[in-house]
Design a protein around this motif. Structure first.
Motif, PDB file in Angstrom:
ATOM      1  N   THR A  47       4.124  -4.535   6.594  1.00  0.00           N
ATOM      2  CA  THR A  47       2.961  -4.019   7.308  1.00  0.00           C
ATOM      3  C   THR A  47       2.274  -2.952   6.475  1.00  0.00           C
ATOM      4  O   THR A  47       1.044  -2.917   6.383  1.00  0.00           O
ATOM      5  N   GLN A  48       3.043  -2.100   5.841  1.00  0.00           N
ATOM      6  CA  GLN A  48       2.471  -1.051   5.002  1.00  0.00           C
ATOM      7  C   GLN A  48       1.666  -1.665   3.861  1.00  0.00           C
ATOM      8  O   GLN A  48       0.560  -1.210   3.549  1.00  0.00           O
ATOM      9  N   LEU A  49       2.192  -2.713   3.261  1.00  0.00           N
ATOM     10  CA  LEU A  49       1.478  -3.381   2.174  1.00  0.00           C
ATOM     11  C   LEU A  49       0.173  -3.985   2.680  1.00  0.00           C
ATOM     12  O   LEU A  49      -0.877  -3.848   2.042  1.00  0.00           O
ATOM     13  N   ARG A  50       0.212  -4.628   3.843  1.00  0.00           N
ATOM     14  CA  ARG A  50      -1.015  -5.197   4.414  1.00  0.00           C
ATOM     15  C   ARG A  50      -2.049  -4.105   4.687  1.00  0.00           C
ATOM     16  O   ARG A  50      -3.233  -4.286   4.436  1.00  0.00           O
ATOM     17  N   VAL A  51      -1.587  -2.973   5.224  1.00  0.00           N
ATOM     18  CA  VAL A  51      -2.502  -1.872   5.519  1.00  0.00           C
ATOM     19  C   VAL A  51      -3.126  -1.331   4.235  1.00  0.00           C
ATOM     20  O   VAL A  51      -4.325  -1.038   4.192  1.00  0.00           O
ATOM     21  N   LYS A  52      -2.337  -1.224   3.170  1.00  0.00           N
ATOM     22  CA  LYS A  52      -2.880  -0.749   1.887  1.00  0.00           C
ATOM     23  C   LYS A  52      -4.018  -1.650   1.415  1.00  0.00           C
ATOM     24  O   LYS A  52      -5.078  -1.176   1.011  1.00  0.00           O
ATOM     25  N   TYR A  53      -3.793  -2.965   1.475  1.00  0.00           N
ATOM     26  CA  TYR A  53      -4.830  -3.890   1.014  1.00  0.00           C
ATOM     27  C   TYR A  53      -6.019  -3.914   1.977  1.00  0.00           C
ATOM     28  O   TYR A  53      -7.159  -4.034   1.542  1.00  0.00           O
TER      29      TYR A  53
END
Length: 90
Positions: A47-53
């Protein structure tokens, strides 16, 4: 100016009423996004990776992405967007 993921996220959440777009992209509930907006927790893992992108695609520059080589960042972005799978690049 580059900011941390949390600074970018809180700024985005403060400036928009379109929380559903973030929830859908990050594959989380609206409740989770509302918690982040209140400062109760932060995205973790995938989820953190998705939010970053998501933030990158919306004009933010989370500093955590600045250390990733551009080619690798593009691969990650394509995985998150569903254009390719992690198995495609393995």
């Amino acid at each position: 100016m580059k900011k941390t993921l949390n600074e970018c996220l809180l700024d985005y959440l403060k400036r928009t009423d379109e929380l559903g777009k973030l929830a859908e992209f990050a594959k989380v509930s609206m409740q989770a996004v509302r918690r982040w907006k209140r400062g109760d927790g932060t995205p973790k893992g995938d989820t953190q990776l998705r939010v970053k992108y998501f933030l990158l695609l919306n004009g933010y520059e989370p500093m955590e992405l600045s250390t990733i080589p551009l080619a690798l960042m593009k691969v990650g972005q394509n995985i998150i967007l569903g254009a390719i799978s992690a198995n495609d690049v393995a």
